[in-house]
Design an enzyme around this catalytic site. Structure first.
Site, PDB file in Angstrom:
ATOM      1  N   ASP A  44       0.438  -1.277  -0.287  1.00 13.61           N
ATOM      2  CA  ASP A  44      -0.450  -0.053   0.133  1.00 13.61           C
ATOM      3  C   ASP A  44       1.173   1.441  -0.041  1.00 13.61           C
ATOM      4  O   ASP A  44       1.970   0.829   0.580  1.00 13.61           O
ATOM      5  CB  ASP A  44      -0.526  -0.337   1.557  1.00 13.61           C
ATOM      6  N   ASP A  45       0.159   2.118  -0.466  1.00 22.81           N
ATOM      7  CA  ASP A  45       0.726   3.788   0.043  1.00 22.81           C
ATOM      8  C   ASP A  45       1.610   4.167  -1.097  1.00 22.81           C
ATOM      9  O   ASP A  45       1.971   5.237  -0.799  1.00 22.81           O
ATOM     10  CB  ASP A  45       0.971   3.556   0.651  1.00 22.81           C
ATOM     11  N   HIS A  95      -5.693   3.016  -3.836  1.00 25.68           N
ATOM     12  CA  HIS A  95      -5.562   3.008  -2.343  1.00 25.68           C
ATOM     13  C   HIS A  95      -5.415   4.192  -2.213  1.00 25.68           C
ATOM     14  O   HIS A  95      -5.407   4.930  -1.571  1.00 25.68           O
ATOM     15  CB  HIS A  95      -4.213   2.662  -1.557  1.00 25.68           C
ATOM     16  N   HIS A  99      -5.307  10.122   0.380  1.00 26.31           N
ATOM     17  CA  HIS A  99      -5.002   8.973   1.231  1.00 26.31           C
ATOM     18  C   HIS A  99      -5.957   9.780   2.478  1.00 26.31           C
ATOM     19  O   HIS A  99      -4.991   9.360   3.408  1.00 26.31           O
ATOM     20  CB  HIS A  99      -3.524   8.449   1.575  1.00 26.31           C
ATOM     21  N   HIS A 189       3.873  -2.188   2.821  1.00 26.97           N
ATOM     22  CA  HIS A 189       3.787  -0.278   2.332  1.00 26.97           C
ATOM     23  C   HIS A 189       5.397  -0.256   1.928  1.00 26.97           C
ATOM     24  O   HIS A 189       6.226  -0.495   2.452  1.00 26.97           O
ATOM     25  CB  HIS A 189       3.559   0.411   3.552  1.00 26.97           C
TER      26      HIS A 189
END
Ligand SMILES: [Zn+2]
Length: 227
Positions: A44-45, A95, A99, A189
């Site tokens: 993620d991210d 995602h 965020h 991540h």
């Protein structure tokens, strides 16, 4: 009724209960891979201009297909990395745009978040089919947009705190080896990490991947799980 109590009930129904439902009960958001020795690495991210490429090098070395849940506003300037992910067989999921937590945003924000993110991905030739919300937070309109865009909501069942400022390589390594089991959907991540966190995630994976391969685990991405 007291206005504060009413506001809280609305908030509860809007986002707290939907989030709790999926995060606690994990209904249809973590595919049961059974006793098949299959596990899924998910990141993620990102996209991160420095670390994502290094992670892709490592995955390529071990011929591992993973899933990247990308924050859409990181794509600009990193289009080549996105193309590399696609050409090397990884699944690209979304995602969110920037965020933000779905617990605190409106219907209009949620709608625009999905629309803009999906447009950014489409411009790069990527058709999004999987969605992981930041922190696993959702509101009722997250669910509406997931349905409208025909996405699949994906959470995780292994998370080791690799993004944390103080997580050492050894801690990440030990937690991964302790927690990973057949059917694990592992959330790591490659972006947004504090104090070079993705660097420690990659170093831990360099140690963990050979051990998992020796144990006979097969690494799968979302496409191979759901298609
Ligand atoms: Zn995230």
């Amino acid at each position: 009724m007291n206005i504060l109590i009413l506001a809280f009930i609305i908030y509860l129904l809007y986002s707290l209960l939907p989030t709790a439902y999926y995060k606690w009960f994990k209904v249809d958001v973590v595919r049961d891979l059974g006793d098949t020795c299959k596990i899924a690495l998910t990141f993620d991210d990102g996209i991160d201009g420095i670390y994502t490429d290094k992670l892709l090098d490592l995955l390529l070395k071990y011929d591992i297909k993973a899933t990247f849940f990308i924050v859409a506003n990181t794509v600009m300037g990193n289009e080549d990395i996105l193309k590399r992910m696609v050409s090397e067989g990884h699944t690209i999921g979304l995602h969110s745009l920037e965020h933000k937590t779905a617990l605190l945003v409106s219907h209009m924000y949620t709608k625009d978040d999905f629309r803009t993110s999906i447009e950014i991905m489409k411009r790069c030739g990527v058709d999004i089919r999987y969605y992981r919300p930041p922190w696993g937070h959702i509101n009722l309109f997250t669910l509406k947009n997931i349905y409208q865009y025909n996405l699949k909501l994906i959470l995780w069942n292994v998370m080791v705190g690799d993004w944390k400022k103080r997580a050492t390589v050894e801690e990440i390594e030990n937690r991964l080896l302790r927690d990973i089991d057949s059917g694990s959907i592992i959330c790591l991540h490659d972006g947004r990490g504090r104090d070079e966190a993705p660097k420690r995630t990659i170093e831990a994976l360099k140690r963990v991947i050979p051990v998992l391969k020796d144990k006979g685990y097969e690494f799968v991405n979302m496409e191979s799980i759901y298609e």
